[in-house]
Design an enzyme around this catalytic site. Structure first.
Site, short mmCIF file in Angstrom:
data_model
loop_
_atom_site.label_atom_id
_atom_site.label_comp_id
_atom_site.label_asym_id
_atom_site.label_seq_id
_atom_site.Cartn_x
_atom_site.Cartn_y
_atom_site.Cartn_z
N LYS A 54 38.23 41.70 41.84
CA LYS A 54 36.99 41.37 42.05
C LYS A 54 36.24 42.01 43.34
CE LYS A 54 37.28 36.68 39.89
NZ LYS A 54 37.55 35.07 39.87
N GLN A 98 37.81 30.85 44.24
CA GLN A 98 39.01 30.98 43.26
C GLN A 98 39.40 29.59 43.01
OE1 GLN A 98 38.95 33.71 41.48
NE2 GLN A 98 40.79 33.43 40.31
N ASP A 121 29.41 31.57 40.03
CA ASP A 121 30.34 31.12 38.57
C ASP A 121 29.49 30.28 37.70
OD1 ASP A 121 32.94 31.98 38.88
OD2 ASP A 121 33.41 30.81 40.85
N1 GUN Z 1 40.10 30.81 38.12
C1 GUN Z 1 40.08 31.26 37.03
N2 GUN Z 1 38.86 31.92 36.50
C2 GUN Z 1 37.99 31.41 37.45
C3 GUN Z 1 36.50 31.68 37.47
O1 GUN Z 1 35.96 32.49 36.64
N3 GUN Z 1 36.01 31.22 38.81
C4 GUN Z 1 36.50 30.78 39.57
N4 GUN Z 1 35.86 30.44 40.74
N5 GUN Z 1 38.03 30.66 39.85
C5 GUN Z 1 38.68 31.15 38.64
#
Ligand code: GUN
Length: 300
Positions: A54, A98, A121
């Site tokens: 990311k 995350q 998100d």
């Molecule tokens: N953990 C696994 N997928 C995601 C996601 O799309 N966003 C976040 N914040 N955590 C994750």
């Protein structure tokens, strides 16, 4: 006839190119550098890989990137204080914590502390509400990626029968809202659905997000249907050598590809779209925070 393989990696590359163009325009025309902050708590190796990707892709499209790596032992109060600081920081337009976070931290409390204006998100109740009633804002990343692939493959989705298998807040529920907004007839199925094979057999669009390796069988697929496989499951692969593993989706890919019109592979299908859509959402939130209309090619 063998299905067309939907190349999510290639589509995501093109999307990142468009995003880089929007970043350049926001900078040159409005003096805005979109900024994304990613917070990770603890040392889960899978999460570390995602977060590193990311941050890397954020920089590659020309955005400002901040990464916060907090120890496993950090208190909930300290995470909340960091989120509050990022909420107030004008250089930051998107905040992602995350998941999962360690057990002593209440993830819902963290999510509800993120400013909805910076909720890339689309996890906060306010963002989910906007998605449901069709107001501008960030859109859940994986469902947005699936929608982009479906529109690219099929053009208008109006009137098509869509079945979603899996009812998670992360994928299944927002996916249903997006397909409904595109005038599909949507059926939500899940692990307890009776006669799942028959339900899937009716669908022009199948979105599998149930988290069970190869659960959706090839002979459940309607001939010519478009199959979007969100599952990422690691299974043993003794044929590759002792102790080896490989990734498979929720769909029995080889069998489904014999019947479907088009299908996403795992890996290389939906997966690469998720991070690209996170970047797209950061453009959306950076635009909205600054009173600008978000680019229409990056939203639902
Ligand atoms: N953990 C696994 N997928 C995601 C996601 O799309 N966003 C976040 N914040 N955590 C994750």
């Amino acid at each position: 006839m063998a299905a067309k393989i939907i190349d999510g990696k290639l589509f995501a590359e093109g999307l990142r190119g468009r995003i880089a163009g929007h970043v350049a325009r926001l900078k040159s025309e409005h003096g805005i550098t979109p900024g994304l902050a990613v917070v990770i708590v603890g040392h889960d190796p899978g999460s570390q890989v995602y977060v590193a990707q990311k941050a890397k892709q954020t920089v590659e499209v020309g955005m400002h990137s901040e990464k916060y790596e907090l120890p496993e032992t950090v208190s909930e109060a300290e995470v909340l204080a960091l989120v509050e600081k990022l909420n107030a920081d004008p250089a930051i337009h998107g905040i992602l914590v995350q998941l999962p976070v360690p057990k002593h931290i209440d993830s819902l409390k963290i999510i509800q502390t993120i400013s909805p204006d910076k909720d890339v998100d689309c996890f906060t109740p306010a963002s989910v509400g906007k998605l449901v009633i069709g107001l501008p804002g960030p859109v859940s990343c994986t469902p947005l990626g699936c929608l982009m692939l479906l529109r690219d493959q099929l053009g208008s989705l109006s009137g098509l029968d869509a079945v979603i298998i899996g009812r998670s807040n992360l994928v299944g529920k927002p996916m249903a809202q997006l397909l409904l907004a595109d005038s599909c007839t949507v059926t939500m199925a899940h692990s307890r659905t009776k006669n799942l094979a028959e339900v899937v057999r009716r669908a022009d669009i199948v979105v599998a997000a149930v988290g069970r390796p190869k659960m959706i069988q090839g002979d459940w697929i309607k001939p010519g249907a478009t199959v979007i496989d969100v599952g990422i499951n690691r299974i043993d692969a003794p044929e590759r050598g002792e102790g080896k593993t490989r990734l498979v989706g929720d769909v029995d890919y080889a069998a489904a590809a014999e019947v479907a019109g088009a299908i996403t592979p795992v890996p290389g299908g939906v997966g690469p779209m998720t991070i690209a859509c996170l970047l797209a959402n950061t453009i959306t939130t950076a635009s909205l925070i600054n009173g600008l209309v978000p680019p229409s090619d990056l939203t639902a």
